[in-house]
Write a protein that holds these residues in place. Structure first.
Motif, PDB file in Angstrom:
ATOM      1  N   LEU A  65       0.593  -1.361   0.110  1.00 39.38           N
ATOM      2  CA  LEU A  65       0.380  -0.028   0.205  1.00 39.38           C
ATOM      3  C   LEU A  65       0.908   1.489  -0.198  1.00 39.38           C
ATOM      4  N   PRO A  66       2.135   1.624   0.634  1.00 39.49           N
ATOM      5  CA  PRO A  66       2.960   2.659   0.819  1.00 39.49           C
ATOM      6  C   PRO A  66       3.434   2.617  -0.414  1.00 39.49           C
ATOM      7  N   ILE A  67       3.289   1.725  -1.610  1.00 42.07           N
ATOM      8  CA  ILE A  67       3.824   1.785  -2.830  1.00 42.07           C
ATOM      9  C   ILE A  67       3.212   2.478  -3.575  1.00 42.07           C
ATOM     10  N   ILE A  68       2.078   1.583  -3.468  1.00 40.35           N
ATOM     11  CA  ILE A  68       0.936   2.254  -4.331  1.00 40.35           C
ATOM     12  C   ILE A  68       0.806   3.308  -3.661  1.00 40.35           C
ATOM     13  N   PHE A  69       0.789   4.135  -3.013  1.00 39.13           N
ATOM     14  CA  PHE A  69       0.608   5.778  -2.546  1.00 39.13           C
ATOM     15  C   PHE A  69       1.405   6.539  -2.468  1.00 39.13           C
ATOM     16  N   GLN A  81       6.742  17.073  -4.326  1.00 34.60           N
ATOM     17  CA  GLN A  81       7.718  16.728  -5.011  1.00 34.60           C
ATOM     18  C   GLN A  81       8.020  14.831  -4.026  1.00 34.60           C
ATOM     19  N   SER A  82       8.310  14.200  -4.573  1.00 33.03           N
ATOM     20  CA  SER A  82       8.799  12.330  -4.548  1.00 33.03           C
ATOM     21  C   SER A  82      10.445  12.234  -3.741  1.00 33.03           C
ATOM     22  N   TYR A 105      -3.212  16.465  -7.341  1.00 35.61           N
ATOM     23  CA  TYR A 105      -3.009  15.335  -6.960  1.00 35.61           C
ATOM     24  C   TYR A 105      -2.939  13.891  -7.028  1.00 35.61           C
ATOM     25  N   THR A 106      -4.256  13.713  -6.154  1.00 32.67           N
ATOM     26  CA  THR A 106      -4.955  12.861  -7.033  1.00 32.67           C
ATOM     27  C   THR A 106      -5.682  12.078  -8.389  1.00 32.67           C
ATOM     28  N   LEU A 113      -1.973   5.513 -13.125  1.00 33.33           N
ATOM     29  CA  LEU A 113      -1.519   4.304 -13.379  1.00 33.33           C
ATOM     30  C   LEU A 113      -2.184   4.063 -15.264  1.00 33.33           C
ATOM     31  N   ILE A 114      -2.226   4.824 -15.460  1.00 37.14           N
ATOM     32  CA  ILE A 114      -2.852   4.412 -17.227  1.00 37.14           C
ATOM     33  C   ILE A 114      -1.125   5.096 -18.249  1.00 37.14           C
TER      34      ILE A 114
END
Length: 236
Positions: A65-69, A81-82, A105-106, A113-114
């Motif tokens: 989950l932390p990777i996905i978000f 910034q990441s 951001y959302t 994903l696309i």
């Protein structure tokens, strides 16, 4: 290198350098390294503990989950910034010059994903290359782009000014201004030759006189420089 012109609330056009495709790929690779390190630590922990299948499957979901978000969380809480973007000094902004909100951001995160999973990275790369504003599909949907952060490394790029030893304050009303106000004044002074509208300096000159409630026969540039010096004298 492509630039994007942002019009501020003071109707001043400021050019930002759009992050290059190399910058964005580099930032993405750094983020992937963070993900890989995260998963490596998990699997190392799993090998040591030897948890059964049910527990390990549950843990994979919790770890995944932390990777996905990851990108959504970082961009919301770290000013666009990441980890990779922070290292390469690029960030997400809205094309109207304002700070992105949670909705922006959302949308970027959902379209990731696309952009990167459904159609592979090539779609994002091609879109960024040919869009003209450094936007992938997610950026276009969210009305955002990614730009380089210009470091302020010289005295001219800060709000500070060198004062003569015997300098006397001309407009004490300048004390009501803020650092943000002075930053705008310095940006106009430094970029006056690049503005598309030639009356930007004069408009700021008139606006400042009205805000400070002063009358002067100084020329616009002389007045703006005096405001900067007065501010520094008052706040030194």
């Amino acid at each position: 290198m492509d630039n994007i012109s942002i019009r501020t609330t003071q109707n001043i056009d400021i050019d930002y350098e759009v992050a290059s495709i190399g910058d964005r790929i580099g930032a993405a690779l750094l983020d992937v390294l963070i993900h890989a390190g995260y998963f490596f630590l998990y699997f190392l922990f799993y090998q040591i503990t030897k948890w059964d299948f049910l527990i390990s499957t549950t843990m994979m979901v919790l770890v995944g989950l932390p990777i996905i978000f990851y990108h959504l969380i970082f961009e919301v809480f770290y000013n666009g910034q990441s980890f990779g973007k922070r290292i390469l000094k690029i960030k997400v902004i809205r094309v109207d010059g304002s700070e992105p909100n949670l909705g922006n951001y959302t949308i970027r995160w959902l379209f990731r994903l696309i952009d990167t999973l459904v159609f592979t990275q090539m779609v994002a790369i091609i879109t960024i290359l040919f869009n003209g504003k450094g936007q992938r599909l997610g950026d276009m949907a969210a009305t955002t782009t990614v730009v380089k952060i210009k470091p302020r490394v010289s005295l001219e790029d800060t709000i500070y000014a060198v004062l003569e030893n015997d300098y006397e304050i001309v407009f004490p009303q300048v004390a009501m201004l803020t650092d943000e106000d002075l930053t705008l004044v310095k940006e106009v002074i430094n970029a006056r030759h690049t503005f598309k509208e030639k009356n930007v300096v004069y408009n700021l000159y008139e606006k400042l006189k009205n805000v400070l409630k002063v009358e002067t026969n100084m020329k616009p540039m002389e007045f703006l420089n005096t405001v900067v010096k007065d501010y520094n004298a008052i706040n030194s």
